[in-house]
Design an enzyme around this catalytic site. Structure first.
Site, PDB file in Angstrom:
ATOM      1  N   LEU A  13      20.657  -9.946  16.041  1.00  0.00           N
ATOM      2  CA  LEU A  13      21.623  -8.886  16.299  1.00  0.00           C
ATOM      3  C   LEU A  13      21.870  -8.740  17.789  1.00  0.00           C
ATOM      4  O   LEU A  13      21.060  -9.161  18.619  1.00  0.00           O
ATOM      5  CB  LEU A  13      21.109  -7.561  15.717  1.00  0.00           C
ATOM      6  CG  LEU A  13      20.919  -7.545  14.196  1.00  0.00           C
ATOM      7  CD1 LEU A  13      20.336  -6.210  13.747  1.00  0.00           C
ATOM      8  CD2 LEU A  13      22.221  -7.825  13.473  1.00  0.00           C
ATOM      9  N   CYS A  14      22.999  -8.137  18.120  1.00  0.00           N
ATOM     10  CA  CYS A  14      23.406  -7.859  19.490  1.00  0.00           C
ATOM     11  C   CYS A  14      22.246  -7.206  20.231  1.00  0.00           C
ATOM     12  O   CYS A  14      21.609  -6.310  19.674  1.00  0.00           O
ATOM     13  CB  CYS A  14      24.620  -6.931  19.461  1.00  0.00           C
ATOM     14  SG  CYS A  14      25.184  -6.406  21.071  1.00  0.00           S
ATOM     15  N   PRO A  15      21.939  -7.633  21.438  1.00  0.00           N
ATOM     16  CA  PRO A  15      22.632  -8.608  22.273  1.00  0.00           C
ATOM     17  C   PRO A  15      22.035 -10.012  22.225  1.00  0.00           C
ATOM     18  O   PRO A  15      22.367 -10.846  23.048  1.00  0.00           O
ATOM     19  CB  PRO A  15      22.464  -8.017  23.667  1.00  0.00           C
ATOM     20  CG  PRO A  15      21.072  -7.462  23.638  1.00  0.00           C
ATOM     21  CD  PRO A  15      20.905  -6.916  22.214  1.00  0.00           C
ATOM     22  N   ASP A  40      26.147 -12.046  13.365  1.00  0.00           N
ATOM     23  CA  ASP A  40      26.236 -10.635  13.747  1.00  0.00           C
ATOM     24  C   ASP A  40      27.709 -10.288  13.940  1.00  0.00           C
ATOM     25  O   ASP A  40      28.393 -10.918  14.760  1.00  0.00           O
ATOM     26  CB  ASP A  40      25.459 -10.404  15.047  1.00  0.00           C
ATOM     27  CG  ASP A  40      25.551  -8.970  15.557  1.00  0.00           C
ATOM     28  OD1 ASP A  40      25.986  -8.088  14.788  1.00  0.00           O
ATOM     29  OD2 ASP A  40      25.190  -8.743  16.726  1.00  0.00           O
ATOM     30  N   ASP A  46      31.457  -9.538  21.364  1.00  0.00           N
ATOM     31  CA  ASP A  46      30.513  -9.828  22.450  1.00  0.00           C
ATOM     32  C   ASP A  46      30.733 -11.185  23.115  1.00  0.00           C
ATOM     33  O   ASP A  46      30.672 -11.294  24.339  1.00  0.00           O
ATOM     34  CB  ASP A  46      29.065  -9.768  21.936  1.00  0.00           C
ATOM     35  CG  ASP A  46      28.639  -8.373  21.530  1.00  0.00           C
ATOM     36  OD1 ASP A  46      29.333  -7.406  21.896  1.00  0.00           O
ATOM     37  OD2 ASP A  46      27.608  -8.251  20.843  1.00  0.00           O
TER      38      ASP A  46
END
Length: 75
Positions: A13-15, A40, A46
């Protein structure tokens, strides 16, 4: 000609996908390409943002079997 290196960021998941991309791009030469594979949903925003901020080019992206493949060229 060598195969384009890939980063498997599935399940991250981010980041984390972008952080992995940043780390793997550091040793690359300008013009080299790398493929990031992520699932994600935030990566859709992103990765282009990362490319914009760092001067890299997002060559293409496509979705396949629930994963998003981003081809990025180092600036």
């Amino acid at each position: 000609m060598t195969d384009t290196p890939e980063i498997d960021a599935l399940g991250l998941l981010c980041p984390l996908p972008v952080l992995k991309l940043r780390k793997r791009m550091m040793p690359l030469s300008s013009g080299d390409q790398i493929v990031l594979i992520a699932d994600d949903p935030a990566s859709i925003v992103d990765v282009p943002h990362f490319c914009n901020e760092q001067g890299h080019a997002l060559i293409k992206s496509h979705e396949e079997n629930g994963a998003i493949y981003f081809t990025v060229q180092k600036g």
